[in-house]
Design an enzyme around this catalytic site. Structure first.
Site, PDB file in Angstrom:
ATOM      1  N   HIS A  90       5.348   8.283  38.827  1.00  0.00           N
ATOM      2  CA  HIS A  90       4.265   9.180  39.223  1.00  0.00           C
ATOM      3  C   HIS A  90       2.973   8.738  38.573  1.00  0.00           C
ATOM      4  CE1 HIS A  90       2.028  12.838  40.134  1.00  0.00           C
ATOM      5  NE2 HIS A  90       2.932  13.024  41.068  1.00  0.00           N
TER       6      HIS A  90
ATOM      7  N   ASP B 201      10.104  14.153  44.984  1.00  0.00           N
ATOM      8  CA  ASP B 201      10.823  13.757  46.195  1.00  0.00           C
ATOM      9  C   ASP B 201      12.243  13.257  45.934  1.00  0.00           C
ATOM     10  OD1 ASP B 201       8.629  14.362  47.831  1.00  0.00           O
ATOM     11  OD2 ASP B 201       7.666  12.471  47.299  1.00  0.00           O
TER      12      ASP B 201
END
Ligand SMILES: CC(C)(COP(=O)(O)OP(=O)(O)OC[C@H]1O[C@@H](n2cnc3c(N)ncnc32)[C@H](O)[C@@H]1OP(=O)(O)O)[C@@H](O)C(=O)NCCC(=O)NCCS
Length: 378
Positions: free
Chosen positions: A263, A314
């Protein structure tokens, strides 16, 4: 520094490009809140309808306000007949995100508030788009399978109605709660690529539907919302828990980009992934498909041990959505069905304190040269 004194920051990493009252994202400590409310509390204790109201109005609704928002969302569920007819004309293998982008554009043509960018009009459009997006996603899915769309059910919540329009059967309370919480977890996330896109489009004083259509396009990419589908395809490719080690070694040796990991902002961990992990465990167990959760947990451990990469939102949403019976190529549209709340709230916020978003580029092409007429070019 370029010649005009600006600094090149690739991918705008670390650049603060807006002020917001919507999302408080603390990447170092792995914390996330919408309008001051911790994401964990919202996912566990509020409904998606309450979260929509919170993002659009800045406060959690009272019972009477929630009632009004819920009634208005239900009243806005129908989509124009022409949109369903357009679905029938699209190639059967049309990517659902492309169909969704076309849907948003078509809904814009028919929206009674048109290009009115006032706060009142934008709040009405936000509500309509949130309801209609869900209906459009499910109707397109049914039509591409040669089935008739399932009409919206006025007695069901937003989450339950979505699942009912998708499958034609009414979901259980447990499944509805898991799906509702997923929509909340995806509802808002500061200046991610799709929300930034919606703000950039809005900054030209364009309208909400145009901005959302752009957001859908940005979300589609595998480095953004498209990662969830890729995670599930990876889990399906692995197939069995016993195959995780071989898969991980090969993927690491090939230096593959592992979807659902990493991320830009979170360094300590993505708080949404932690919540989704628990939800995925429960849903995979309930649906008799526990192996997808087990494969995910083992893959997470292997990749984290080898590369210190953290799973993002996700990663665990993939086995969760799969066990809820959502087709893999609808994972990204489902994310859009949640993120629409945040996109529209950001669009409203951008309109209220707007400055054109227009960064610079550092030119690295050829130096100034004389123009060569066409008949003289080699
Ligand atoms: C989300 C993402 C795009 C953030 O990327 P970013 O901030 O631009 O970071 P970079 O792509 O520059 O990666 C930094 C380093 O970590 C590595 N890395 C980051 N995510 C990785 C992943 N998913 N798999 C393998 N390596 C990864 C990169 O290879 C790079 O290593 P290097 O410095 O040795 O070259 C990236 O982590 C990614 O591609 N993840 C997979 C897609 C995904 O899950 N997207 C959903 C995000 S919510």
């Amino acid at each position: 520094m370029d010649k005009e004194g600006s600094q090149l920051i690739r991918g705008l990493e670390g650049v603060v490009a807006a002020e917001t009252r919507l999302c408080d994202l603390d990447g170092k400590n792995g914390r996330l809140a919408y309008c001051g409310y911790d994401i964990e509390d919202l996912a566990r204790r509020a409904t998606f309808e309450e979260v929509c109201h919170l993002l659009w109005h800045g406060e959690l609704p009272t019972a009477a306000q929630l009632d009004r928002t819920t009634v208005a969302l239900i009243a806005a569920r129908e989509i124009p007949r022409e949109l369903v007819q357009a679905f029938a004309l699209m190639p059967k293998d049309t990517d659902p995100m492309r169909a969704l982008q076309a849907s948003v554009a078509m809904l814009g043509m028919r929206d009674p508030d048109g290009t009115d960018n006032s706060r009142a009009a934008n709040l009405r459009k936000a509500l309509r788009l949130t309801s209609q997006l869900a209906t459009a996603i499910c109707a397109h899915h049914r039509v591409r399978q040669g089935q008739s769309p399932v009409p919206p059910a006025p007695d069901l919540s937003h989450a339950a109605n979505f699942l009912s329009m998708l499958s034609g059967t009414r979901p259980s309370a447990i499944v509805t709660k898991a799906f509702d919480a997923s929509l909340t977890l995806y509802a808002e996330h500061e200046l991610n690529a799709s929300t930034f896109t919606t703000r950039t489009i809005t900054s030209t004083q364009s309208d909400m539907h145009s901005a959302v259509a752009g957001g859908v396009g940005a979300l589609k990419g595998p480095l953004h919302g498209g990662a969830g589908e890729a995670v599930m395809r990876t889990l399906l490719e692995i197939g069995e828990v016993a195959n995780v080690d071989v898969f991980s070694e090969r993927a690491l040796a090939e230096k593959r980009r592992l979807m659902g990991f990493g991320h830009r902002v979170y360094t300590a961990g993505d708080p949404r992934a932690a919540i989704l992990r628990g939800m995925a465990e429960e849903a995979c167990r309930q649906s008799g498909q526990f192996k997808w959760y087990e494969i995910a947990v083992k893959l997470h451990a292997r990749i984290n041990a080898a590369k210190k990469l953290i799973p993002n939102v996700d990663f665990y949403s993939a086995p969760l959505f799969y066990s809820l019976g959502i087709p893999v190529d609808l994972f990204t549209p489902v994310i859009a069905a949640g993120r629409i709340a945040g996109w529209t709230a950001n669009i409203i916020e951008q309109h209220e304190d707007n400055r054109l978003i227009r960064p610079r580029a550092d030119y690295t092409g050829a130096g100034r040269r004389a123009f060569t007429p066409l008949d003289k070019r080699a």
